[in-house]
Write a protein that holds these residues in place. Structure first.
Motif, PDB file in Angstrom:
ATOM      1  N   ASP A  73       0.828  -1.206   0.000  1.00 45.13           N
ATOM      2  CA  ASP A  73       0.000   0.000   0.000  1.00 45.13           C
ATOM      3  C   ASP A  73       0.863   1.256   0.000  1.00 45.13           C
ATOM      4  O   ASP A  73       0.647   2.182  -0.795  1.00 45.13           O
ATOM      5  CB  ASP A  73      -0.918  -0.016   1.218  1.00 45.13           C
ATOM      6  N   LEU A  74       1.855   1.313   0.887  1.00 43.97           N
ATOM      7  CA  LEU A  74       2.688   2.510   1.015  1.00 43.97           C
ATOM      8  C   LEU A  74       3.550   2.711  -0.232  1.00 43.97           C
ATOM      9  O   LEU A  74       3.747   3.848  -0.679  1.00 43.97           O
ATOM     10  CB  LEU A  74       3.566   2.393   2.263  1.00 43.97           C
TER      11      LEU A  74
ATOM     12  N   ARG B 140       1.528   4.317  -2.987  1.00 37.51           N
ATOM     13  CA  ARG B 140       1.353   5.743  -2.721  1.00 37.51           C
ATOM     14  C   ARG B 140       2.642   6.509  -3.037  1.00 37.51           C
ATOM     15  O   ARG B 140       2.593   7.635  -3.572  1.00 37.51           O
ATOM     16  CB  ARG B 140       0.953   5.958  -1.259  1.00 37.51           C
TER      17      ARG B 140
ATOM     18  N   ALA C 274       3.178   6.903  -6.822  1.00 38.03           N
ATOM     19  CA  ALA C 274       2.292   7.898  -7.427  1.00 38.03           C
ATOM     20  C   ALA C 274       2.880   9.306  -7.337  1.00 38.03           C
ATOM     21  O   ALA C 274       2.506  10.192  -8.114  1.00 38.03           O
ATOM     22  CB  ALA C 274       0.922   7.857  -6.745  1.00 38.03           C
TER      23      ALA C 274
ATOM     24  N   LEU D 233       6.019  10.593   3.743  1.00 37.87           N
ATOM     25  CA  LEU D 233       4.953   9.588   3.688  1.00 37.87           C
ATOM     26  C   LEU D 233       5.248   8.517   4.730  1.00 37.87           C
ATOM     27  O   LEU D 233       6.323   7.902   4.711  1.00 37.87           O
ATOM     28  CB  LEU D 233       4.910   8.970   2.282  1.00 37.87           C
TER      29      LEU D 233
ATOM     30  N   ASN E 162       3.343   5.661   7.978  1.00 37.51           N
ATOM     31  CA  ASN E 162       2.147   5.096   8.609  1.00 37.51           C
ATOM     32  C   ASN E 162       2.437   4.726  10.055  1.00 37.51           C
ATOM     33  O   ASN E 162       3.590   4.622  10.479  1.00 37.51           O
ATOM     34  CB  ASN E 162       1.593   3.904   7.824  1.00 37.51           C
TER      35      ASN E 162
ATOM     36  N   ASP F 131      -5.112   8.962   6.229  1.00 39.31           N
ATOM     37  CA  ASP F 131      -6.047   7.959   5.718  1.00 39.31           C
ATOM     38  C   ASP F 131      -6.012   6.703   6.581  1.00 39.31           C
ATOM     39  O   ASP F 131      -4.952   6.082   6.739  1.00 39.31           O
ATOM     40  CB  ASP F 131      -5.692   7.565   4.280  1.00 39.31           C
TER      41      ASP F 131
ATOM     42  N   THR G  58       0.524  11.797   4.951  1.00 39.63           N
ATOM     43  CA  THR G  58       1.419  12.509   4.045  1.00 39.63           C
ATOM     44  C   THR G  58       1.582  13.926   4.565  1.00 39.63           C
ATOM     45  O   THR G  58       0.618  14.532   5.076  1.00 39.63           O
ATOM     46  CB  THR G  58       0.885  12.548   2.596  1.00 39.63           C
TER      47      THR G  58
END
Length: 255
Positions: A20-21, A24, A27, A126, A128, A186, A250
């Motif tokens: 997932d990370l 991101r 992108a 970025l 989590n 998120d 982020t």
């Protein structure tokens, strides 16, 4: 500890969020990436796959993790580094990433200030962090089994550290104190699939600091067996699945 961590915990708990990370991160189309608290390289490998043209410097405070990570993912440039005193030049990276590491920083605003320093003016941070322990099926089951096996004496490591930094408002405040601005927060829930409850139990017991709390005890073997039995009773035998929740953040330099 790195071997047990890699074998029992990384595939189950960390690779789903690494995928997932990394997506991101890709992108954002980064060119130079710094990874903090890289561990044994779960996110590192995912990053290099998702963003193959980016150069990645993977860092960790723990020398044993750096050695294990560099052996498993030699495509990255591995360096031992303290997140609160990064040995990198100002503005050297357009993306700094960190998977489940910020909870371990003793002084988060100081570490975030270092992130700001090494970011380019348009750079992004970025990262989590885990949600409350109650939102992690395997972690909650393990802690309950540990407390039942050691009434009143169970180490509180999981709740206090990995699952102890769960308030987005506090994260935003810490970032602001370091000169960074929060863009997004998120909440993400993914499934963890383990070969067995015993495997997850072994991972937590031997691949985390819980191991140090048990190793000097004469009844350590009995406690480990009790925790594994209780987790199996709760989760079942054979392959087991549990949901796990984290928040992905982020942030950017506002200048």
């Amino acid at each position: 500890m790195p071997e047990a961590y890699e074998r029992h915990l990384v595939p189950v708990l960390f690779r789903p969020f690494a995928t997932d990370l990394a997506a991101r991160a890709a992108a954002l189309r980064p060119r130079k990436v710094l990874e903090l608290a890289a561990g044994t390289g779960a996110l590192t490998s995912a990053l290099l796959t998702a963003a193959p043209t980016a150069s990645v410097v993977a860092s960790d405070l723990n020398e044993a993790m750096v050695a294990a990570g560099s052996a498993r993912e030699p495509r990255a440039d591995w360096q031992q580094a303290d997140a609160q005193e990064l040995p990198f030049e100002d503005g050297g990276f357009d993306l700094v990433v960190c998977q489940f590491g910020v909870m371990f920083f003793p002084d988060r605003p100081a570490a975030y200030a270092e992130v700001r320093r090494v970011l380019t003016p348009q750079g992004r941070f970025l990262f989590n962090s885990w949600g409350p322990l109650s939102t992690h099926g395997f972690g909650a089951a393990f802690q309950d089994a540990l407390e039942q096996s050691m009434p009143g004496r169970a180490p509180a490591f999981l709740e206090d550290v990995p699952h102890g930094y769960t308030d987005p408002a506090l994260v935003a405040s810490d970032l602001e104190a370091a000169g960074l601005a929060l863009d997004t927060a998120d909440e993400v829930t993914l499934d963890a699939v383990a070969a067995s409850a015993a495997s997850i139990s072994t991972g937590f017991l031997t691949g985390t600091p819980v191991s140090a709390a048990l190793e000097s005890r004469r009844d350590a073997r009995t406690i480990r067996a009790s925790v594994t039995r209780r987790m199996t009773d709760r989760l079942g035998s054979g392959p087991v699945t549990a949901a796990m929740t984290a928040t992905v953040y982020t942030a950017h330099r506002p200048d």
